[in-house]
Scaffold this motif. Structure first.
Motif, mmCIF file in Angstrom:
data_model
loop_
_atom_site.group_PDB
_atom_site.id
_atom_site.type_symbol
_atom_site.label_atom_id
_atom_site.label_comp_id
_atom_site.label_asym_id
_atom_site.label_seq_id
_atom_site.Cartn_x
_atom_site.Cartn_y
_atom_site.Cartn_z
ATOM 1 N N ILE A 57 -28.419 -9.990 31.449
ATOM 2 C CA ILE A 57 -27.787 -11.010 32.280
ATOM 3 C C ILE A 57 -27.742 -10.467 33.702
ATOM 4 N N ASP A 58 -27.997 -11.344 34.683
ATOM 5 C CA ASP A 58 -27.911 -10.930 36.084
ATOM 6 C C ASP A 58 -26.451 -10.862 36.489
ATOM 7 N N CYS A 59 -25.844 -9.703 36.370
ATOM 8 C CA CYS A 59 -24.448 -9.571 36.787
ATOM 9 C C CYS A 59 -24.170 -8.095 37.010
ATOM 10 N N ASP A 60 -22.970 -7.814 37.502
ATOM 11 C CA ASP A 60 -22.614 -6.436 37.754
ATOM 12 C C ASP A 60 -22.507 -5.670 36.433
ATOM 13 N N GLU A 61 -23.023 -4.438 36.444
ATOM 14 C CA GLU A 61 -23.049 -3.632 35.220
ATOM 15 C C GLU A 61 -21.657 -3.359 34.660
ATOM 16 N N SER A 62 -20.647 -3.376 35.550
ATOM 17 C CA SER A 62 -19.293 -3.029 35.113
ATOM 18 C C SER A 62 -18.715 -4.096 34.186
ATOM 19 N N LEU A 63 -19.355 -5.269 34.148
ATOM 20 C CA LEU A 63 -18.807 -6.371 33.362
ATOM 21 C C LEU A 63 -19.105 -6.244 31.866
ATOM 22 N N TYR A 64 -20.020 -5.343 31.493
ATOM 23 C CA TYR A 64 -20.286 -5.180 30.058
ATOM 24 C C TYR A 64 -20.367 -3.700 29.690
ATOM 25 N N GLU A 65 -20.182 -3.415 28.405
ATOM 26 C CA GLU A 65 -20.197 -2.034 27.918
ATOM 27 C C GLU A 65 -21.619 -1.507 27.835
ATOM 28 N N ALA A 66 -22.493 -2.320 27.224
ATOM 29 C CA ALA A 66 -23.879 -1.897 27.050
ATOM 30 C C ALA A 66 -24.745 -3.106 26.745
ATOM 31 N N ALA A 67 -26.048 -2.963 26.989
ATOM 32 C CA ALA A 67 -26.996 -4.018 26.650
ATOM 33 C C ALA A 67 -28.099 -3.404 25.792
ATOM 34 N N VAL A 68 -28.287 -3.945 24.612
ATOM 35 C CA VAL A 68 -29.333 -3.434 23.721
ATOM 36 C C VAL A 68 -30.504 -4.415 23.779
ATOM 37 N N LYS A 87 -26.511 1.962 30.738
ATOM 38 C CA LYS A 87 -25.936 0.858 29.962
ATOM 39 C C LYS A 87 -27.013 0.041 29.270
ATOM 40 N N LYS A 88 -28.243 0.221 29.737
ATOM 41 C CA LYS A 88 -29.356 -0.505 29.119
ATOM 42 C C LYS A 88 -29.940 0.375 28.017
ATOM 43 N N ILE A 89 -29.763 -0.032 26.785
ATOM 44 C CA ILE A 89 -30.273 0.750 25.663
ATOM 45 C C ILE A 89 -31.525 0.060 25.124
ATOM 46 N N ILE A 90 -32.624 0.799 25.114
ATOM 47 C CA ILE A 90 -33.881 0.198 24.662
ATOM 48 C C ILE A 90 -34.012 0.359 23.145
ATOM 49 N N SER A 91 -34.287 -0.741 22.456
ATOM 50 C CA SER A 91 -34.501 -0.670 21.011
ATOM 51 C C SER A 91 -35.734 0.166 20.720
ATOM 52 N N GLU A 92 -35.657 0.945 19.641
ATOM 53 C CA GLU A 92 -36.844 1.714 19.247
ATOM 54 C C GLU A 92 -37.865 0.761 18.643
ATOM 55 N N GLU A 93 -39.086 0.817 19.159
ATOM 56 C CA GLU A 93 -40.102 -0.087 18.627
ATOM 57 C C GLU A 93 -41.387 0.659 18.360
ATOM 58 N N LYS A 94 -42.113 0.208 17.352
ATOM 59 C CA LYS A 94 -43.336 0.917 16.947
ATOM 60 C C LYS A 94 -44.533 -0.009 17.038
ATOM 61 N N GLY A 95 -45.705 0.605 16.844
ATOM 62 C CA GLY A 95 -46.908 -0.180 16.661
ATOM 63 C C GLY A 95 -47.505 0.210 15.323
ATOM 64 N N PHE A 96 -48.003 -0.764 14.583
ATOM 65 C CA PHE A 96 -48.548 -0.455 13.263
ATOM 66 C C PHE A 96 -50.069 -0.516 13.272
ATOM 67 N N ASP A 97 -50.664 0.477 12.622
ATOM 68 C CA ASP A 97 -52.112 0.555 12.518
ATOM 69 C C ASP A 97 -52.502 0.158 11.097
ATOM 70 N N ALA A 98 -53.545 -0.651 10.987
ATOM 71 C CA ALA A 98 -53.942 -1.141 9.667
ATOM 72 C C ALA A 98 -54.310 -0.006 8.717
ATOM 73 N N THR A 99 -54.796 1.117 9.278
ATOM 74 C CA THR A 99 -55.249 2.192 8.394
ATOM 75 C C THR A 99 -54.089 3.021 7.856
ATOM 76 N N THR A 100 -52.913 2.907 8.480
ATOM 77 C CA THR A 100 -51.807 3.745 8.022
ATOM 78 C C THR A 100 -50.609 2.947 7.518
#
Lengths: 357, 320
Positions: free
Chosen positions: B117-128, B294-307
């Motif tokens: 959200i476009d707002c001041d960071e102090s307004l929220y605890e964290a953003a995932v 405060k910005k927490i990035i979700s862990e994301e992967k890429g999948f390969d057809a061979t594995t």
């Protein structure tokens, strides 16, 4: 010879002039741009069947859903003097019914027939809902169909019971792509079948004439013993069946239904096809062939833009420019000016001949 | 009289029990988009329902809408109701300042998920949130690792201007500009539509231009592209003519990977609930969050057809 501007003779099929000219224009443009655009060739698909391929086939194939919906839209436009903007949503609902039933059991020819009939019935029920609002409650078609336009895709989601259910079966692939042994894409054949059925209906019943009469003057129609309510309702029922057919094709093409994207904004293209086809959007006289040609013109334009590799951000702008040209060319003002010009030329040519003699 | 007293005692017990239960529960107000929005959202809503369930000691109040104003009034209502925490995935990035300030005044910690959200960071605890650019980067890195002699790519884009489109487009375009043997044969938007993607690929096939990679910015468009390949007798998948890449990790798409019909699928994780629940538990225990950002990035992967394995499909696949 009648030579007044309004007496200009377009002939029986003159209405088709604009859609034909639009297609011709796009084709001539392609001819100069790249003649190989027109090459049609035989190839073999991944199932080992011989199939036809090429841009012309892609255009005919890709426009199938639009062509079928445009046919129904023409009838509604002619009878009610307004347009149904819920066709995309309705086709999606029909598609989700089709998928729902096929996922319930083994996919056989019988199951597909049952599923198609069910989705026709459901689509006709929704069509009847729209039709009742328009014919009985006399609500403007665009407002009446706004209801389904708004909530239709949510209904489809609810029927799907999930985001993107898939169905896979050789039979479904045959409907959406090629029947083994037949090199023509099946959707093209389905369009031909729907067109044939509609033309038989118009030939052997008075539906066409009655629809036109209701569209031109409701009161006069009533005085002549035609029930406008029934005719308007009938037009929505036919459109419902058209949406069901289009929905089934679209689902079969991809073996998947996505309620968000399926036939998105096709209502706008369908209305445009009706307009390019030279049909009066205010109701009355109509020619379904015109709308079908209009649908092919729209698809030809899209395919051309892809072939030209127009940047992603500009596609809509290019499309808009061409559409403005076509719509202006088919406007009454331009038509009258063209008629005046034509009569002038006609008057001058014989005069010159006489002078030469 | 005796009867009356017994009733009174029973009533008291019920009251005490409800109070007891209520005290143990943490109430969270969840403002989200409706599950019908997309397969992603469906999984997202399910994830939050599962994590913030009664069994886990939460009482969740939910409000689903695509419209910002409806979301705003729902959030305001949650604040009035006195929820303990407010969790928001906003329909639009703007217009939230007043509501978030009111939450802060009432001492209700706010967590953002999925969307900033476009707002001041102090307004929220964290953003995932997801990092779309990282998804694109992972996919391009995978593609580089394939070590092909030539990269002739059909690039099918999502709706222009959307976060996912920009994030997944830029890393590819940068790589194409940097490497000599990388070429984009066709770059076109299909606005997330399967059928349009099919037509785009058809037009390249008809032009007879050579290509060996389809980079579609979501699974649906990859499926549409594959339909075009199938119709024209072009093989695709592991060890075949054309490499097929998709995003979002729908379960049906991952099955295509497992079958070797596609090559790569990039994850866009809708699973943010567990991370937020962890932070809520910390706050409940009286600890500070001490986040680096405060910005927490979700862990994301890429999948390969061979594995890829069936277990991956079960864990990471979305939908049915």
């Amino acid at each position: 010879m009648k030579a007044s501007a309004s007496g200009f003779r377009w002939g029986k099929h003159a209405q088709l002039l604009v859609p034909l000219l639009s297609i011709l224009l796009i084709m001539v443009f392609n001819l100069f741009r790249d003649p190989s655009f027109f090459s049609v060739y035989m190839s073999t698909n991944n199932l080992g069947n011989p199939v036809l391929a090429g841009n012309l086939i892609s255009i005919l194939n890709g426009a199938s859903e639009l062509a079928i919906i445009a046919m129904g839209m023409t009838l509604v436009t002619a009878a009610c003097g307004g347009q149904d903007i819920s066709v995309g949503a309705l086709a999606t609902i029909a598609g989700s019914v089709f998928v729902k039933i096929l996922r319930a059991g083994e996919i056989t020819m019988g199951a597909i027939a049952v599923a198609f009939l069910c989705c026709c019935v459901v689509a006709m029920l929704f069509g009847a809902f729209n039709g009742t609002l328009v014919s009985v409650f006399k609500i403007q078609p665009m407002i009446a169909t706004l209801v389904l336009f708004t909530c239709g895709r949510s209904i489809a989601y609810w029927i799907n019971g999930g985001a993107t259910p898939t169905i896979s079966s050789p039979l479904i692939t045959a409907i959406g792509s090629f029947i083994p042994g037949c090199p023509i894409p099946t959707p093209i054949l389905i369009v031909a079948a729907v067109a044939l059925i509609l033309s038989l209906i118009f030939r052997f019943t008075t539906l066409g004439l009655y629809t036109q009469t209701v569209g031109i003057n409701q009161r006069a129609a009533r005085l002549n013993g035609i029930n406008p309510t029934l005719i308007k309702l009938a037009s929505f029922l036919v459109l419902g069946v058209c949406c069901a057919a289009a929905g089934c094709i679209s689902v079969s093409r991809l073996s998947l239904i996505n309620h968000e994207t399926m036939l998105l904004e096709i209502e706008m293209d369908a209305i445009l096809a009706v307009a390019i086809g030279g049909n009066a959007l205010g109701g009355g006289k109509f020619k379904i062939t015109g709308s079908v040609l209009g649908a092919y013109a729209i698809q030809a334009l899209t395919t051309t833009l892809y072939a030209m590799k127009v940047p992603s951000t500009d596609v809509k702008a290019y499309k808009a420019i061409v559409i403005i040209l076509i719509v202006v060319a088919s406007s009454p003002v331009v038509k009258q000016a063209a008629a005046r010009l034509w009569t002038k030329i006609k008057a001058r040519v014989p005069a010159k001949k006489e002078a030469a003699a | 009289m005796k009867k009356f007293a017994r009733l009174f005692v029973a009533l008291m017990m019920v009251c005490i029990m409800t109070i007891g239960v209520a005290a143990a529960e943490i109430t969270v107000g969840i403002v989200n988009n409706p599950p019908s929005e997309s397969g992603y959202r469906e999984a997202n809503v399910k994830d939050f329902e599962a994590v913030f369930s009664a069994e886990n000691g939460y009482a969740a109040k939910t409000a689903y809408s695509l419209k910002n104003d409806e979301q705003l009034s729902a959030a305001q209502q949650f604040i009035t109701d006195g929820v303990d925490y407010l969790l928001i995935s906003a329909a639009e990035t703007t217009g939230w300042d007043a509501v978030l300030a009111s939450a802060q005044e009432n001492g209700i910690p706010v967590f953002l998920f999925d969307r900033m959200i476009d707002c001041d960071e102090s307004l929220y605890e964290a953003a995932v949130v997801s990092d779309m650019a990282n998804q694109g980067k992972l996919a391009v890195e995978w593609l580089i690792a394939q070590n092909l002699e030539a990269y002739n790519i059909i690039h099918i884009q999502g709706a222009m201007g959307s976060d996912a489109q920009i994030g997944r487009t830029n890393p590819l375009v940068e790589q194409v500009n940097a490497a000599e043997n990388w070429k984009i044969v066709m770059q076109q938007t299909a606005t997330w539509d399967e059928a349009t993607a099919k037509q785009i690929v058809e037009s390249v096939i008809n032009s007879k231009e050579a290509f060996n990679i389809i980079y579609a910015e979501n699974d649906g468009m990859a499926k549409g592209a594959v339909a075009a390949l199938d119709e024209n007798g072009i093989t695709h998948g592991v060890g075949k003519d054309v490499i097929v890449m998709g995003f979002d990790c729908n379960r049906w798409a991952l099955r295509e990977l497992l079958a070797g019909n596609w090559n790569y699928d990039g994850q866009c994780s809708p699973f943010q609930a567990a991370v937020i629940a962890e932070m809520i538990q910390k706050l409940e225990a009286g600890e500070a969050l001490n986040l680096e950002s405060k910005k927490i990035i979700s862990e994301e992967k890429g999948f390969d057809a061979t594995t890829i394995t069936q277990a991956d499909i079960d864990t990471y696949g979305l939908g049915e």
